[in-house]
Scaffold this motif. Structure first.
Motif, PDB file in Angstrom:
ATOM      1  N   VAL A 226       0.859  -1.186   0.000  1.00 56.70           N
ATOM      2  CA  VAL A 226       0.000   0.000   0.000  1.00 56.70           C
ATOM      3  C   VAL A 226       0.896   1.237   0.000  1.00 56.70           C
ATOM      4  CG1 VAL A 226      -1.854   1.237   1.178  1.00 56.70           C
ATOM      5  CG2 VAL A 226      -1.727  -1.264   1.311  1.00 56.70           C
ATOM      6  N   LEU A 233      -6.355   3.786  -3.185  1.00 61.09           N
ATOM      7  CA  LEU A 233      -6.778   2.732  -2.256  1.00 61.09           C
ATOM      8  C   LEU A 233      -7.633   3.275  -1.112  1.00 61.09           C
ATOM      9  CD1 LEU A 233      -3.561   0.522  -2.157  1.00 61.09           C
ATOM     10  CD2 LEU A 233      -5.476   0.477  -3.752  1.00 61.09           C
ATOM     11  N   ARG A 264      -3.740  -6.077  -3.651  1.00 61.91           N
ATOM     12  CA  ARG A 264      -4.259  -4.834  -3.089  1.00 61.91           C
ATOM     13  C   ARG A 264      -5.780  -4.892  -2.941  1.00 61.91           C
ATOM     14  NH1 ARG A 264       0.025  -1.864  -6.664  1.00 61.91           N
ATOM     15  NH2 ARG A 264       1.661  -1.502  -5.107  1.00 61.91           N
ATOM     16  N   TRP A 267      -6.342  -6.612   0.163  1.00 64.10           N
ATOM     17  CA  TRP A 267      -6.073  -5.705   1.282  1.00 64.10           C
ATOM     18  C   TRP A 267      -7.242  -4.749   1.508  1.00 64.10           C
ATOM     19  CZ3 TRP A 267      -5.936  -0.482   1.800  1.00 64.10           C
ATOM     20  CH2 TRP A 267      -5.396   0.018   3.001  1.00 64.10           C
TER      21      TRP A 267
END
Length: 363
Positions: A226, A233, A264, A267
């Motif tokens: 990240v 994000l 991602r 995540w």
């Protein structure tokens, strides 16, 4: 395919709006389509845009397709793929106003999360070095007025360079140079403006050099999962939080984007769950195959341009007013005057208190 909408009537009852589009029953999953505009990766101070916009719409596929057809019929451009700049042309002003107006196809069914890039840099560097995001807004508001435009730009550029990985080469002889350059800038500003509130806040940053060095060591060790400076994000997480706030779980359909790797996306989904956000899944699609994503693309580009104009002091009052209902209050924005115009909130509400869904040192 799941039809999207808001909760209407009693639990378990599917409603129908005046325009005929059905709404999802309570507890059903809302499917929301997303796209972004203004992405410059981690280059937030030297890129092509000063605003990042992440837009989302909740319409059925049929309603979205009808809206895209209507836009094409009204504009009548021979272009195979329409973008926001088609609607932003002065000759198509009426089409733009129709799209955003209260009687338009997306009003009450769309949302925009805005990020003022310069403030995002300050927010991230303050969060990283001090661990207190509440310090970012006071520094941002005091900095430019105290130090002047040129010196303030130098501070922002050095902070951006400190935080980003892009441009780093494994064989660089002096891998601490971004750290040295940032603290030279901070110390020079403190010496030039002693006794000011802005300098006092920078002095706190000056004492946090070990944290800056640790950050550089982490990102030089390998790419972060990240990136601290990429606004996409956290914008996706904030979008999911907005649409799930009423209690219904959300499924995001997003335009394909290189930043949204499978790792991602996993995540994002995990972060949302840990934060109590009802995000079920993020799925990537090709915008040309999904008219809902095309509408989100239009709205993102339009919102970025209107917000940027307002930020730079030459906003269009009518267009700003039309955008206002779409702007999310969790947006990352530090300029008080433009935020007041974009949201009709008082100047002291320019940066709403907001939990940060993305840890500033996340890897």
């Amino acid at each position: 395919m799941l039809v999207m909408g808001t909760r209407e009537g009693g639990r378990g009852v599917t409603g129908k709006r005046e325009d005929g589009e059905r709404t999802a029953p309570a507890g059903a999953v809302l499917e929301v389509a997303c796209d972004e505009s203004g992405s410059d990766g981690e280059n937030l101070t030297g890129g092509n845009t000063d605003v990042f916009a992440h837009a989302s719409v909740r319409l059925s596929m049929a309603s979205a397709a009808a809206s895209v057809r209507e836009i094409r019929d009204r504009i009548r451009s021979p272009a195979e793929e329409y973008k926001a700049n088609h609607l932003l042309r002065e000759k198509h002003r009426a089409v733009l106003e129709w799209l955003l107006c209260p009687s338009g196809p997306i009003h009450g069914r769309a949302h925009v999360h805005l990020t003022e890039k310069a403030f995002f840099v300050v927010d991230r560097v303050v969060g990283l070095l001090l661990g207190d995001p509440a310090e970012a807004a006071p520094l941002f508001r005091a900095g430019r007025g105290t130090f002047g435009d040129e010196a303030w730009r130098e501070f922002l550029t050095s902070a951006n360079r400190l935080l980003r990985r892009n441009g780093v080469r494994d064989g660089d002889a002096d891998r601490t140079e971004p750290v040295d350059a940032f603290f030279r800038t901070v110390e020079a500003l403190c010496r030039a403006h002693p006794g000011t509130d802005a300098a006092a806040r920078l002095e706190r940053l000056a004492a946090a050099r070990p944290r800056a060095a640790a950050h550089r060591a982490r990102i030089l060790a390998g790419p972060a999962l990240v990136p601290v400076l990429n606004p996409l994000l956290p914008a996706v997480v904030a979008t999911a939080a907005h649409w799930s706030a009423g209690g219904q779980p959300v499924h995001l359909v997003h335009d394909r984007q290189n930043m949204l790797t499978p790792e991602r996306i996993a995540w994002i989904e995990q972060t949302a769950r840990l934060g109590g956000i009802g995000l079920v899944e993020v799925r990537l699609v090709a915008a040309r195959l999904d008219p809902r994503v095309q509408l989100a693309d239009f709205l993102a580009g339009i919102a970025r341009k209107i917000a940027s104009d307002e930020l730079n002091g030459h906003g269009d009052a009518e267009l700003t007013a039309l955008l206002r209902p779409y702007v999310g209050t969790a947006s990352v924005w530090g300029d008080a005057r433009s935020w007041a115009a974009l949201t009709r909130q008082a100047d002291d509400a320019a940066l709403p208190a907001r939990p940060d869904p993305v840890g500033r040192t996340a890897r």
